[in-house]
Scaffold this motif. Structure first.
Motif, PDB file in Angstrom:
ATOM      1  N   GLN A 169       0.815  -1.211   0.000  1.00  0.00           N
ATOM      2  CA  GLN A 169       0.000   0.000   0.000  1.00  0.00           C
ATOM      3  C   GLN A 169       0.851   1.265   0.000  1.00  0.00           C
ATOM      4  O   GLN A 169       0.389   2.317  -0.408  1.00  0.00           O
ATOM      5  CB  GLN A 169      -0.813   0.007   1.294  1.00  0.00           C
ATOM      6  N   VAL A 170       2.077   1.152   0.546  1.00  0.00           N
ATOM      7  CA  VAL A 170       2.812   2.369   0.872  1.00  0.00           C
ATOM      8  C   VAL A 170       3.696   3.002  -0.207  1.00  0.00           C
ATOM      9  O   VAL A 170       4.117   4.133  -0.018  1.00  0.00           O
ATOM     10  CB  VAL A 170       3.705   2.168   2.137  1.00  0.00           C
ATOM     11  N   PRO A 171       3.988   2.337  -1.359  1.00  0.00           N
ATOM     12  CA  PRO A 171       4.990   2.932  -2.248  1.00  0.00           C
ATOM     13  C   PRO A 171       4.676   4.362  -2.669  1.00  0.00           C
ATOM     14  O   PRO A 171       5.570   5.216  -2.663  1.00  0.00           O
ATOM     15  CB  PRO A 171       4.980   1.998  -3.456  1.00  0.00           C
ATOM     16  N   ASP A 172       3.432   4.673  -3.032  1.00  0.00           N
ATOM     17  CA  ASP A 172       3.147   6.023  -3.513  1.00  0.00           C
ATOM     18  C   ASP A 172       3.369   7.066  -2.426  1.00  0.00           C
ATOM     19  O   ASP A 172       4.027   8.079  -2.636  1.00  0.00           O
ATOM     20  CB  ASP A 172       1.730   6.116  -4.098  1.00  0.00           C
ATOM     21  N   LEU A 173       2.838   6.784  -1.222  1.00  0.00           N
ATOM     22  CA  LEU A 173       3.036   7.749  -0.133  1.00  0.00           C
ATOM     23  C   LEU A 173       4.514   7.878   0.223  1.00  0.00           C
ATOM     24  O   LEU A 173       5.006   8.973   0.515  1.00  0.00           O
ATOM     25  CB  LEU A 173       2.223   7.337   1.104  1.00  0.00           C
ATOM     26  N   GLY A 228       5.723 -12.212  -2.062  1.00  0.00           N
ATOM     27  CA  GLY A 228       4.525 -11.572  -1.536  1.00  0.00           C
ATOM     28  C   GLY A 228       4.500 -10.069  -1.672  1.00  0.00           C
ATOM     29  O   GLY A 228       3.459  -9.443  -1.565  1.00  0.00           O
ATOM     30  N   ILE A 229       5.693  -9.459  -1.882  1.00  0.00           N
ATOM     31  CA  ILE A 229       5.671  -8.005  -2.022  1.00  0.00           C
ATOM     32  C   ILE A 229       5.895  -7.616  -3.472  1.00  0.00           C
ATOM     33  O   ILE A 229       6.405  -8.391  -4.286  1.00  0.00           O
ATOM     34  CB  ILE A 229       6.722  -7.333  -1.132  1.00  0.00           C
ATOM     35  N   THR A 230       5.506  -6.382  -3.784  1.00  0.00           N
ATOM     36  CA  THR A 230       5.522  -5.943  -5.177  1.00  0.00           C
ATOM     37  C   THR A 230       6.848  -5.275  -5.536  1.00  0.00           C
ATOM     38  O   THR A 230       7.546  -4.763  -4.666  1.00  0.00           O
ATOM     39  CB  THR A 230       4.413  -4.900  -5.401  1.00  0.00           C
ATOM     40  N   PRO A 231       7.159  -5.249  -6.839  1.00  0.00           N
ATOM     41  CA  PRO A 231       8.330  -4.478  -7.279  1.00  0.00           C
ATOM     42  C   PRO A 231       8.211  -3.013  -6.881  1.00  0.00           C
ATOM     43  O   PRO A 231       9.221  -2.367  -6.589  1.00  0.00           O
ATOM     44  CB  PRO A 231       8.295  -4.620  -8.802  1.00  0.00           C
ATOM     45  N   ALA A 232       6.986  -2.498  -6.841  1.00  0.00           N
ATOM     46  CA  ALA A 232       6.800  -1.098  -6.450  1.00  0.00           C
ATOM     47  C   ALA A 232       7.349  -0.857  -5.055  1.00  0.00           C
ATOM     48  O   ALA A 232       8.017   0.141  -4.806  1.00  0.00           O
ATOM     49  CB  ALA A 232       5.317  -0.727  -6.507  1.00  0.00           C
ATOM     50  N   PHE A 233       7.070  -1.808  -4.127  1.00  0.00           N
ATOM     51  CA  PHE A 233       7.574  -1.623  -2.765  1.00  0.00           C
ATOM     52  C   PHE A 233       9.095  -1.639  -2.743  1.00  0.00           C
ATOM     53  O   PHE A 233       9.731  -0.833  -2.073  1.00  0.00           O
ATOM     54  CB  PHE A 233       7.035  -2.715  -1.830  1.00  0.00           C
ATOM     55  N   LEU A 234       9.674  -2.572  -3.534  1.00  0.00           N
ATOM     56  CA  LEU A 234      11.136  -2.617  -3.580  1.00  0.00           C
ATOM     57  C   LEU A 234      11.702  -1.309  -4.109  1.00  0.00           C
ATOM     58  O   LEU A 234      12.669  -0.758  -3.579  1.00  0.00           O
ATOM     59  CB  LEU A 234      11.592  -3.793  -4.455  1.00  0.00           C
ATOM     60  N   ALA A 235      11.050  -0.780  -5.154  1.00  0.00           N
ATOM     61  CA  ALA A 235      11.520   0.485  -5.727  1.00  0.00           C
ATOM     62  C   ALA A 235      11.414   1.599  -4.694  1.00  0.00           C
ATOM     63  O   ALA A 235      12.310   2.448  -4.574  1.00  0.00           O
ATOM     64  CB  ALA A 235      10.702   0.830  -6.967  1.00  0.00           C
TER      65      ALA A 235
END
Lengths: 497, 338
Positions: B54-58, B170-177
């Motif tokens: 949920q958090v990558p954008d914020l 389980g986590i997205t590439p977005a979170f890693l980025a």
């Protein structure tokens, strides 16, 4: 009336150790000591700004332990601070009555307040000042007098004056001294903190010298002549001031300024500094000395004229960055506003002007080399601090000033512009700053020093140029200098001898 | 200070790690424990991956915001820029048929451009950044509506590479980025010349200028970075929703500011940390998810979240004062001391 017994206070290190002090009504008690000796801390404790660790204070035989400024004010102890505590956006009258503005249901009674303020101003000899003027529009000297007026309006029994004359002109100082005499006759006790020995010799009834947080000497003023005070401050009798280096004979020009004008303050100013020469710029407050330096350095816009640095093509520097690139350095007058990053560390403050040099690809800071450079300069300049990670704001004024000079030494420059380099710093630090200036001259740099203290200029400069209404009116060589001539030229602006 | 051997592991950790991070981690763990006690379903891997995704954008927005706050500025346009750059990416992907990498660049480019305008006006014309970015918030939002014709643009599966959880992890590439963004942001702030100048400008801009440093262009860089990261936030959010929504990111600038101040960043400039900001983001996200699971209603959620923000800053102020007192060797006052 006020007595202090074995007062102790420590921050990371003890600042005050077993201090005893007795202040009598109707006396001027001078408090002297090098910066960091604990004078300001003692003053802050007295007026409730800082709590103390142990010890006792009694005021008229009653225990006195203020928990805040209001407590101290209620007990009749007030202080005129070194760093002025006035609100720039309020009027003179409002500042004088701050905290107890006469009002009806919350609406200020403007007229009665202004009238009362007028009386106080009259009393201290600046009755010509309109109480409705905004404090922000006043110069530093006038502000200082307003701060004193505010303390007077408070009807205090003990008045602490911390470096009150630092920003005053001669005639304003006289007014202040008359006021002090008047207050004495009214039975007010005055604690007078100053670095200026002449003032203390003239005013003090009793003198206490602090050194490293302890009372080094406390006696009737007559029993402590200037030489004895200095000896007690330094802890040993030693000669502090070095000799200025010989003026070079055949040296090129380090800096030529031609017909520089900037705003209203600087008009058509021209001067030359040779390599290895220390040039003083003397002038009264408001003569445009500071503005002239700032215009040369590009800190303020210059409208016309030329600045010619060494062999470089003449130009006007649009920003300090251009000036610094060309090889100029300026140590500004107001350390706190224009110099230090007070919450940042000694290390950060010292390396600020030449960080890219200590960084890979001019961007990735090499920790090791930054630290070793900072340590090198702290040692070189004898800066007193716990370590290079201490916030610079915790150091004394003299140590801050040395680090600011260090910032430019690290960067390296061909011409150094000093604006009031020794304002508000103690005798020992002052001597060290002078020595740094001499070193620069001996290395063949051009040095320009602005100071209100003409005696200081005569002691350190090879040549003194007098500034009057934004232009250089007269130039005195070493053998032509005299206090009388300097003052005359600064006041009248006449260039006749 | 020089005690090394023979101490407990805990003591060693305390010596190594910045105490600020320990405090923030403590709050996070406390929240986890609290929600675990309150809800049977909370403590599971699924909950944590949900929060992480949920958090990558914020996170992207909050890192940019920390930079801007460091120099004593503020950027109110980040939420609107997120919508605008998401919309721009939608248009170039769907209508113009650009490949994904170029579309991402376009989104970040739009963000950087807006950031440049913010920075240029606020620093060269000396208009307070609060005003400039307040105006830009409207401008960017309007532009987002214009280019999408006020309709949510469905993008579809093209963005799954960014927002689909990596299998087995389980986590997205977005979170890693986003995590990489945090680390890079932290290094920029603490280890580079630019970061040092930012801190210095936030502390005393005039002193920095008089040291021969071009403060104006540094301020512009900072706004460009904040814009760039808002663009990245737009990419993350569009990817999560598989669409470009011109209404995205409304009031998100406030969440970004909240995350930064929970992390101890000063609104006056000169003090802040990207890592702490990331903790702030995690605390906000954990609260949101946890409160929802416990079954707290939306209005109560907002009341609680708001209170937590203020409480966190109060705690931080207290801790800072206490630390300053201890550093100066101030002894705790004994009762009855004369």
């Amino acid at each position: 009336m006020l007595s202090i017994r074995s007062l102790c206070k420590s921050y990371a290190v003890p600042v005050l150790i077993d201090v005893d002090l007795d202040v009598a009504a109707g006396q001027v008690h001078a408090l002297v000591g090098a910066n960091g000796a604990g004078k300001s801390t003692l003053a802050k404790i007295l007026c409730g700004i800082t709590p103390f660790d142990s010890g006792q204070m009694t005021l008229y035989d009653k225990p006195y332990r203020p928990t805040g400024r209001t407590d101290a004010l209620a007990a009749g102890i007030d202080m005129v601070h070194q760093e002025l505590m006035l609100v720039d956006t309020l009027t003179v009258a409002e500042n004088i009555h701050l905290g107890r503005i006469p009002n009806t249901l919350g609406f200020a009674r403007q007229h009665s307040m202004n009238r009362a303020a007028s009386q106080v101003l009259q009393q201290i000899g600046i009755g010509s000042l309109n109480p409705a003027t905004l404090v922000g529009e006043l110069g530093v000297g006038k502000k200082q007098l307003v701060a004193i007026a505010a303390a007077l309006a408070n009807r205090c029994r003990v008045l602490i004056l911390d470096e009150p004359t630092a920003a005053l002109t001669g005639s304003e100082t006289e007014i202040l001294f008359q006021q002090i005499a008047l207050l004495k006759s009214q039975g007010v006790a005055i604690i007078y903190i100053s670095h200026r020995m002449e003032e203390i010799e003239r005013l003090a009834d009793w003198t206490t010298v602090l050194r490293d947080g302890r009372v080094a000497a406390s006696d009737r003023a007559a029993a402590l002549p200037q030489s004895a005070m200095v000896a007690h401050m330094a802890g040993e009798s030693r000669r502090m001031e070095a000799d200025r280096p010989r003026q070079p004979v055949h040296a090129g020009d380090a800096l030529r300024v031609r017909n520089l004008s900037a705003g209203d303050a600087v008009s058509d100013a021209s001067f030359v500094v040779k390599r290895g020469e220390i040039l003083g710029l003397a002038g009264l407050v408001g003569s445009g000395r500071t503005e002239l330096l700032r215009a040369v350095f590009g800190a303020d816009r210059a409208d016309s004229g030329q600045v010619h640095l060494g062999e470089q093509a003449p130009c006007r520097y649009a920003t300090p960055r251009h000036a610094v690139r060309a090889g100029l350095a300026m140590i500004a007058e107001d350390r706190k506003r224009d110099g230090i990053l007070s919450t940042q560390t000694v290390r950060t403050n010292t390396t600020l002007a030449c960080l890219p040099r200590m960084a890979t690809l001019r961007s990735w800071i090499k920790r090791r080399s930054e630290e070793s450079e900072a340590i090198r300069f702290v040692d070189l300049l004898h800066v007193r601090c716990h370590n290079i990670e201490q916030p610079i704001g915790e150091l004394s004024g003299g140590n801050q000033q040395k680090l600011l000079i260090g910032r430019w030494l690290m960067r390296g420059a061909e011409v150094f512009l000093f604006d009031e380099p020794t304002r508000g710093i103690d005798v020992a630090a002052r001597a060290e700053v002078h020595r740094l200036i001499y070193d620069l001259a001996a290395q063949g740099k051009g040095v320009v020093v602005v100071s209100s203290d003409f005696d200081e200029l005569m002691m350190i400069c090879h040549r003194i140029a007098v500034v009057h209404r934004g232009r250089i009116v007269r130039d005195f060589k070493l053998d032509e200098m005299s206090r009388h001539r300097l003052v005359e030229a600064a006041v009248t602006g006449s260039s006749a001898t | 200070m020089s005690d090394t051997g023979g101490k407990s592991v805990w003591h060693n950790i305390r010596q190594q790690v910045n105490p600020e991070y320990l405090g923030m981690a403590g709050v996070l763990i406390g929240l986890v424990v609290l929600f675990t006690l309150l809800s049977d379903h909370f403590l599971s891997l699924r909950t944590f991956t949900t929060i992480a995704n949920q958090v990558p954008d914020l996170t992207a927005l909050a890192v940019g915001m920390t930079f801007v706050l460091m120099i004593g500025g503020i950027d109110l346009s980040v939420g609107a820029v997120l919508a605008l750059s998401g919309a721009a990416m939608g248009v170039v992907l769907v209508d113009w048929g650009w490949p994904l990498p170029m579309a991402i660049c376009a989104a970040m480019g739009v963000g950087a451009l807006v950031g440049f305008v913010n920075g240029a006006i606020s620093s060269w014309w000396a208009v307070p950044s609060f005003i400039v970015t307040l105006g830009m918030m409207e401008v960017a939002r309007g532009a987002a509506y214009r280019i999408t014709n006020s309709q949510t643009k469905y993008i579809g599966s093209q963005l799954d590479v960014i927002a689909e959880p990596i299998r087995g992890l389980g986590i997205t590439p977005a979170f890693l980025a986003a995590a990489v963004t945090v680390i890079v942001g932290h290094l920029v702030l603490t280890r580079t010349v630019l970061g040092r100048y930012m801190t210095a400008i936030g502390t005393n801009e005039e002193a920095v200028r008089l040291s021969g440093i071009n403060t104006r262009s540094i301020k512009v860089y900072v706004f460009v970075i904040a814009g760039l990261l808002s663009g990245l936030g737009g990419v993350f959010q569009s990817a999560r929703l598989s669409s470009a929504d011109p209404n995205a990111g409304i009031a998100m600038e406030l969440s970004a500011i909240a995350a930064a101040v929970i992390g101890g960043t000063s609104l006056m400039g000169g003090r802040g940390s990207v890592i702490s900001t990331f903790f702030g983001v995690l605390i906000i996200a954990l609260l949101q998810t946890g409160l929802a699971q416990v079954g707290v209603s939306e209005p109560s959620k907002r009341i609680i979240t708001g209170s937590v923000i203020v409480a966190a800053v109060m705690a931080d102020t207290y801790r800072r004062r206490y630390a300053a007192g201890r550093r100066r060797g101030r002894k705790p006052r004994k009762p009855g001391e004369a």
